[in-house]
Design an enzyme around this catalytic site. Structure first.
Site, short mmCIF file in Angstrom:
data_model
loop_
_atom_site.label_atom_id
_atom_site.label_comp_id
_atom_site.label_asym_id
_atom_site.label_seq_id
_atom_site.Cartn_x
_atom_site.Cartn_y
_atom_site.Cartn_z
N ARG A 91 -7.11 2.99 -4.17
CA ARG A 91 -5.91 2.21 -5.85
C ARG A 91 -5.84 0.37 -6.11
NH1 ARG A 91 -2.29 6.81 -4.87
NH2 ARG A 91 -2.76 5.69 -2.46
N SER A 129 0.04 10.79 -4.88
CA SER A 129 0.96 11.80 -5.19
C SER A 129 2.37 11.92 -4.83
CB SER A 129 -0.36 12.87 -3.62
OG SER A 129 -1.26 13.26 -3.81
#
Ligand code: PNS
Length: 166
Positions: A91, A129
């Site tokens: 990311r 998450s």
């Protein structure tokens, strides 16, 4: 490419960002193993069985994907499965240092094992998450950033405060 690839992770829980990587990796490799780690460095919020089940439900009907779990070193698991490629999603820049260290350590341990990075699609850049669990814990809306089976699990079970600290 004719290589078997492994996409390892904690998947605690699986997010839409992970799902994006799975779909894109399956387009490239003939077979992909999504391998859920029994990660000794993190205390997971969801049990291994729950994480595996959520992934299985989220990927039902997707061909050429196997969902498995492993403990111990990833390189040993890759050897057992006769895989030469590890897939990881990247990311932001903040992922880079950890990924860089892991890839180099894995290569040192197993020189023939190649780590391939896929840039997370733009719309998933901010999804992790950890943030998903935090928002869900405070009853925020995480629909659209987790697959439906994960959303169901998060809303029926919730997340413990302990899990948020991972
Ligand atoms: O989703 P995560 O938590 O970023 O995944 C990290 C994971 C599970 C891929 C990594 O911690 C791992 O490979 N664990 C297995 C143990 C191992 O091989 N450690 C050495 C890597 S340098």
């Amino acid at each position: 490419m004719d290589e078997l690839a492994i996409y390892p992770g904690s998947f605690d829980p699986l997010t839409s960002g992970h799902l994006d990587i799975v779909h894109r990796a399956v387009d490239i490799f003939p077979k992909l193993i999504v391998a859920v780690a029994v990660n000794v460095r993190k205390l997971p919020t969801f049990t291994l069985e729950e994480r595996v089940e959520m992934i299985k439900d989220s990927l039902a009907g997707v061909d050429r994907v196997e969902i498995d779990s492993f403990s111990g070193l990833l390189v040993d698991y890759a050897k057992r499965r006769k895989a030469r490629v590890i897939v990881r999603g990247l990311r932001a820049l903040s992922d880079f240092e950890n990924e860089f260290q892991m890839a180099h350590m894995n290569r040192r341990l197993s020189p023939n094992l190649e780590t391939i990075f896929m840039m997370t699609s733009q719309e998933h850049f901010y999804v992790s998450s950890q943030t998903v669990k935090e928002v869900a814990f405070f009853n925020g809306d995480v629909s659209g950033i987790v697959p439906a089976p994960v959303l169901k699990k998060l809303t029926t079970r919730g997340t413990s405060k302990d899990g948020l600290e991972n």
